[in-house]
Design a protein around this motif. Structure first.
Motif, PDB file in Angstrom:
ATOM      1  N   LEU A   1      -0.709   7.012  -3.380  1.00 43.76           N
ATOM      2  CA  LEU A   1       0.065   6.040  -4.152  1.00 43.76           C
ATOM      3  C   LEU A   1       1.089   6.727  -5.046  1.00 43.76           C
ATOM      4  N   ASP A   2       0.756   7.925  -5.507  1.00 40.50           N
ATOM      5  CA  ASP A   2       1.630   8.651  -6.420  1.00 40.50           C
ATOM      6  C   ASP A   2       2.956   9.065  -5.769  1.00 40.50           C
ATOM      7  N   VAL A   3       2.969   9.188  -4.432  1.00 38.16           N
ATOM      8  CA  VAL A   3       4.201   9.619  -3.750  1.00 38.16           C
ATOM      9  C   VAL A   3       4.903   8.461  -3.044  1.00 38.16           C
ATOM     10  N   LYS A   4       4.345   7.263  -3.163  1.00 33.78           N
ATOM     11  CA  LYS A   4       4.974   6.101  -2.536  1.00 33.78           C
ATOM     12  C   LYS A   4       5.905   5.391  -3.524  1.00 33.78           C
ATOM     13  N   SER A   5       7.053   4.985  -3.038  1.00 37.94           N
ATOM     14  CA  SER A   5       8.042   4.351  -3.913  1.00 37.94           C
ATOM     15  C   SER A   5       7.596   2.974  -4.391  1.00 37.94           C
ATOM     16  N   ASP A   6       6.788   2.274  -3.574  1.00 37.28           N
ATOM     17  CA  ASP A   6       6.268   0.958  -3.960  1.00 37.28           C
ATOM     18  C   ASP A   6       4.761   0.961  -3.731  1.00 37.28           C
ATOM     19  N   PRO A   7       3.996   1.555  -4.665  1.00 36.91           N
ATOM     20  CA  PRO A   7       2.557   1.741  -4.433  1.00 36.91           C
ATOM     21  C   PRO A   7       1.772   0.452  -4.271  1.00 36.91           C
ATOM     22  N   ILE A   8       2.148  -0.604  -4.975  1.00 35.42           N
ATOM     23  CA  ILE A   8       1.416  -1.875  -4.845  1.00 35.42           C
ATOM     24  C   ILE A   8       1.577  -2.433  -3.435  1.00 35.42           C
ATOM     25  N   SER A   9       2.801  -2.419  -2.928  1.00 38.43           N
ATOM     26  CA  SER A   9       3.026  -2.899  -1.564  1.00 38.43           C
ATOM     27  C   SER A   9       2.273  -2.050  -0.558  1.00 38.43           C
ATOM     28  N   TYR A  10       2.250  -0.733  -0.772  1.00 37.36           N
ATOM     29  CA  TYR A  10       1.509   0.146   0.136  1.00 37.36           C
ATOM     30  C   TYR A  10       0.028  -0.205   0.123  1.00 37.36           C
ATOM     31  N   LEU A  11      -0.528  -0.335  -1.060  1.00 37.94           N
ATOM     32  CA  LEU A  11      -1.953  -0.638  -1.185  1.00 37.94           C
ATOM     33  C   LEU A  11      -2.306  -1.929  -0.465  1.00 37.94           C
ATOM     34  N   LEU A  12      -1.505  -2.960  -0.676  1.00 38.41           N
ATOM     35  CA  LEU A  12      -1.805  -4.259  -0.085  1.00 38.41           C
ATOM     36  C   LEU A  12      -1.482  -4.303   1.405  1.00 38.41           C
ATOM     37  N   GLU A  13      -0.264  -3.925   1.764  1.00 39.52           N
ATOM     38  CA  GLU A  13       0.189  -4.129   3.138  1.00 39.52           C
ATOM     39  C   GLU A  13      -0.301  -3.068   4.109  1.00 39.52           C
ATOM     40  N   GLN A  14      -0.477  -1.841   3.638  1.00 40.45           N
ATOM     41  CA  GLN A  14      -0.920  -0.777   4.533  1.00 40.45           C
ATOM     42  C   GLN A  14      -2.439  -0.676   4.633  1.00 40.45           C
ATOM     43  N   ILE A  15      -3.138  -1.074   3.575  1.00 43.71           N
ATOM     44  CA  ILE A  15      -4.597  -0.900   3.576  1.00 43.71           C
ATOM     45  C   ILE A  15      -5.318  -2.243   3.516  1.00 43.71           C
ATOM     46  N   VAL A  16      -5.223  -2.932   2.382  1.00 50.85           N
ATOM     47  CA  VAL A  16      -6.069  -4.111   2.157  1.00 50.85           C
ATOM     48  C   VAL A  16      -5.834  -5.197   3.205  1.00 50.85           C
ATOM     49  N   PHE A  17      -4.596  -5.594   3.416  1.00 49.54           N
ATOM     50  CA  PHE A  17      -4.332  -6.694   4.349  1.00 49.54           C
ATOM     51  C   PHE A  17      -4.682  -6.299   5.783  1.00 49.54           C
TER      52      PHE A  17
ATOM     53  N   CYS B   1     -11.335   2.774  -8.527  1.00 48.67           N
ATOM     54  CA  CYS B   1     -10.805   4.129  -8.548  1.00 48.67           C
ATOM     55  C   CYS B   1      -9.347   4.134  -9.004  1.00 48.67           C
ATOM     56  N   ILE B   2      -8.572   3.196  -8.494  1.00 47.60           N
ATOM     57  CA  ILE B   2      -7.154   3.118  -8.852  1.00 47.60           C
ATOM     58  C   ILE B   2      -6.999   2.720 -10.319  1.00 47.60           C
ATOM     59  N   ARG B   3      -7.833   1.781 -10.775  1.00 47.10           N
ATOM     60  CA  ARG B   3      -7.765   1.342 -12.175  1.00 47.10           C
ATOM     61  C   ARG B   3      -8.060   2.491 -13.132  1.00 47.10           C
ATOM     62  N   LYS B   4      -9.082   3.274 -12.794  1.00 46.05           N
ATOM     63  CA  LYS B   4      -9.473   4.377 -13.684  1.00 46.05           C
ATOM     64  C   LYS B   4      -8.364   5.411 -13.816  1.00 46.05           C
ATOM     65  N   SER B   5      -7.634   5.617 -12.743  1.00 41.58           N
ATOM     66  CA  SER B   5      -6.573   6.625 -12.772  1.00 41.58           C
ATOM     67  C   SER B   5      -5.296   6.096 -13.413  1.00 41.58           C
ATOM     68  N   LYS B   6      -5.208   4.752 -13.520  1.00 40.86           N
ATOM     69  CA  LYS B   6      -4.013   4.098 -14.053  1.00 40.86           C
ATOM     70  C   LYS B   6      -2.764   4.476 -13.250  1.00 40.86           C
ATOM     71  N   THR B   7      -2.995   4.737 -11.941  1.00 39.97           N
ATOM     72  CA  THR B   7      -1.875   5.079 -11.068  1.00 39.97           C
ATOM     73  C   THR B   7      -0.903   3.918 -10.948  1.00 39.97           C
ATOM     74  N   VAL B   8      -1.448   2.731 -10.759  1.00 36.61           N
ATOM     75  CA  VAL B   8      -0.621   1.526 -10.671  1.00 36.61           C
ATOM     76  C   VAL B   8      -1.319   0.407 -11.430  1.00 36.61           C
ATOM     77  N   ASN B   9      -0.583  -0.629 -11.727  1.00 33.68           N
ATOM     78  CA  ASN B   9      -1.135  -1.802 -12.398  1.00 33.68           C
ATOM     79  C   ASN B   9      -1.798  -2.701 -11.357  1.00 33.68           C
ATOM     80  N   THR B  10      -3.098  -2.879 -11.482  1.00 32.26           N
ATOM     81  CA  THR B  10      -3.846  -3.658 -10.487  1.00 32.26           C
ATOM     82  C   THR B  10      -4.274  -5.031 -11.018  1.00 32.26           C
ATOM     83  N   ASP B  11      -3.661  -5.494 -12.097  1.00 36.82           N
ATOM     84  CA  ASP B  11      -4.101  -6.740 -12.735  1.00 36.82           C
ATOM     85  C   ASP B  11      -4.127  -7.924 -11.774  1.00 36.82           C
TER      86      ASP B  11
END
Length: 387
Positions: A208-224, A323-333
Motif C-alpha cells: 500500500l505504501d508504494v501504491k498511488s491510490d492505496p484504498i482503491s488497491y485494497l478494495l479492488e485488487q484484494i477485498v472485492f 493490520c492496516i489500521r495499526k500501521s496507519k498506512t491508510v485511513n480505513t474508517d
C-alpha cells in the motif's frame, strides 16, 4: 512465508496443538517423510497421482506416505523413514516435496489446531470432486478470470483395523485463466502477519505504501476479488469454499496487482446440493454425502454465515484491516461500509434467502471441536461486519 510470515489462526490454537518440534513449520525448514509399507492388498490408489518411487527398497508402489509423528504412537503397521525431503507448510501436515512439483497432505495422528486431522477415502474423493467442479468453473465465461486453484486429483489409502491412513497429492502449479501472469504467490495470512525473520512492516503495508491510490488497491485488487471468488463459487458452481486465510493465496504480477486468487485444501469445500439442483448441475459426487449441505439440515443457512462471516470475515478481512489500521498506512474508517455496499449491490438479490433469516451471523465457541457429533458449538451474533 508459509513457515515464517504466519501469525497463526485467530482462535490461538495453531501453536497450542501442533506437530513435533522436528516437523513444526516454525522450527523445521525440512524433514524426511515416513512411509507405511504393506503388501497384503490393504493399500489403494484413488484417482490419479504422479509416480513417486521410493529409492531405498524394491516394494514398488505398496506404500503410503505418513507423517513422522506416527512414530510417537503405538502402531500395528510397519513404518520407515524415507529419503524424501519435504518442506513443511503452514498447515503442518501438508508438505512440499523438494524434488517434485507437488504437495502431500497427510493424515495426522492427533489434534492440530482444535480438531483431529483424518485423511480417509471420503476426503480424497471430495478433493477429486471439487477439482472436477473447479476445472469446469474456471473455464466458464461468467466466472472472474482471477479465480484459480491447486488441483488435487488423487491420493492413496492404507486400511487397517483401526481405520484409514491416507494422503492426497496437490499439484503446485495453479489452474486458472490468469495464472501465466503470476510473478509471485503470497499466502493470504502472510499479507498481515509479522515476519519472524526480521522487523519489516507487514507485506500489505509495504504494498500500500508504494501504491498511488492505496484504498482503491485494497478494495479492488484484494477485498472485492476475494468476495467475488467466494460468491462465484457459490452461485455459479454450487460449492462453498472455506476461505480462511490458510486456504487461499494471492498471485501477483510484476506490478504487484492481484491476477489470481488461488484456492487450495479442496476437501474442505462444501458441496451445496440445494443450489446445485437449482442450477441444474450434477450432484453425482464420489464423496456424497461427505461435505454436502442442503436446505433440510438444521444449520444449512448457518453454515453459509459460518463460511462467509466467520471464516472469510474474521479469519481474513478482520486481521487484514486491523493490520492496516495499526500501521496507519491508510485511513480505513469507511472500508467496512464499502465492503457491505459492494456485497449488497452485487449479490443482494441472491443473499435474501442465503444467510439466516434473523440477520444474525454465526461462529464457533473458542473450544476444541468434537467431530464425532453432528452438533457444533455455534454462537449467534448480531451486526455482520461484511454484508
Amino acid at each position: 512465508m508459509e513457515r515464517l510470515v504466519n501469525d497463526g489462526s485467530p482462535s490461538n490454537f495453531s501453536f497450542i496443538n501442533t506437530t513435533s518440534r522436528e516437523t513444526c513449520p516454525l522450527y523445521a525448514s525440512r524433514f524426511n517423510l515416513c512411509a507405511i509399507i504393506d503388501q497384503s492388498s490393504k493399500i489403494e490408489t484413488i484417482g490419479k497421482i504422479p509416480l513417486i518411487k521410493l529409492s531405498e527398497c524394491s516394494i514398488g508402489e505398496d506404500y503410503v506416505f505418513a507423517h513422522p509423528d506416527w512414530r510417537n504412537r503405538n502402531i500395528t503397521f510397519d513404518l520407515f523413514e524415507t529419503d524424501f525431503s519435504v518442506i513443511p507448510t503452514s498447515s503442518s501436515r501438508t508438505v512440499k516435496l523438494e524434488n517434485y512439483n507437488y504437495y502431500i497432505k497427510m493424515c495426522y495422528p492427533g489434534i492440530l489446531g482444535r480438531i483431529t486431522r483424518e485423511l480417509e477415502v471420503q476426503h480424497i474423493n471430495s478433493s477429486i470432486d471439487i477439482t472436477n467442479v473447479l476445472n469446469t468453473l474456471t473455464s466458464c465465461a461468467q466466472v472472474p478470470s482471477f479465480l484459480s486453484f491447486f488441483p488435487e486429483t488423487g491420493g492413496k489409502i492404507f486400511k487397517y483395523p483401526e481405520g484409514e491412513i491416507g494422503y492426497v497429492v496437490r499439484d503446485s502449479t495453479p489452474i486458472g485463466k490468469k495464472v501465466k501472469d503470476i510473478h509471485a504467490i503470497i499466502p493470504a495470512f502472510s499479507l498481515y502477519s509479522q515476519d519472524r525473520g526480521n522487523d519489516d512492516p507487514a507485506i500489505i503495508n509495504q504494498i500500500l505504501d508504494v501504491k498511488s491510490d492505496p484504498i482503491s488497491y485494497l478494495l479492488e485488487q484484494i477485498v472485492f476479488k476475494v468476495v467475488d471468488c467466494f460468491f462465484s463459487c457459490v452461485f455459479i458452481g454450487g460449492i462453498q469454499p472455506e476461505m480462511h486465510s490458510q486456504n487461499f493465496l494471492l498471485g501477483i504480477d510484476k506490478n504487484l496487482d492481484v491476477c489470481s486468487i488461488i484456492l487450495r485444501d479442496l476437501e474442505s469445500v462444501d458441496k451445496d446440493i440445494t443450489i446445485r439442483k437449482e442450477l441444474d448441475l450434477s450432484i453425482d459426487f464420489l464423496s456424497y454425502p461427505f461435505k454436502c449441505i442442503d436446505k433440510n439440515q438444521y444449520n444449512y443457512k448457518i453454515k453459509h454465515s459460518f463460511m462467509y462471516d466467520h471464516k472469510l470475515g474474521e479469519y481474513f478481512f478482520s486481521p487484514l484491516l486491523d493490520c492496516i489500521r495499526k500501521s496507519k498506512t491508510v485511513n480505513t474508517d469507511n472500508i467496512e461500509t464499502e465492503i457491505k455496499n459492494y456485497v449488497n449491490n452485487k449479490y443482494g438479490d441472491k443473499l435474501f434467502n442465503f444467510f439466516p433469516d434473523n440477520n444474525m451471523w454465526y461462529k464457533f465457541k473458542n473450544v476444541l471441536i468434537d467431530r464425532s457429533s453432528e452438533k457444533r458449538p455455534y454462537i449467534q451474533l448480531d451486526n455482520p461486519r461484511y454484508r
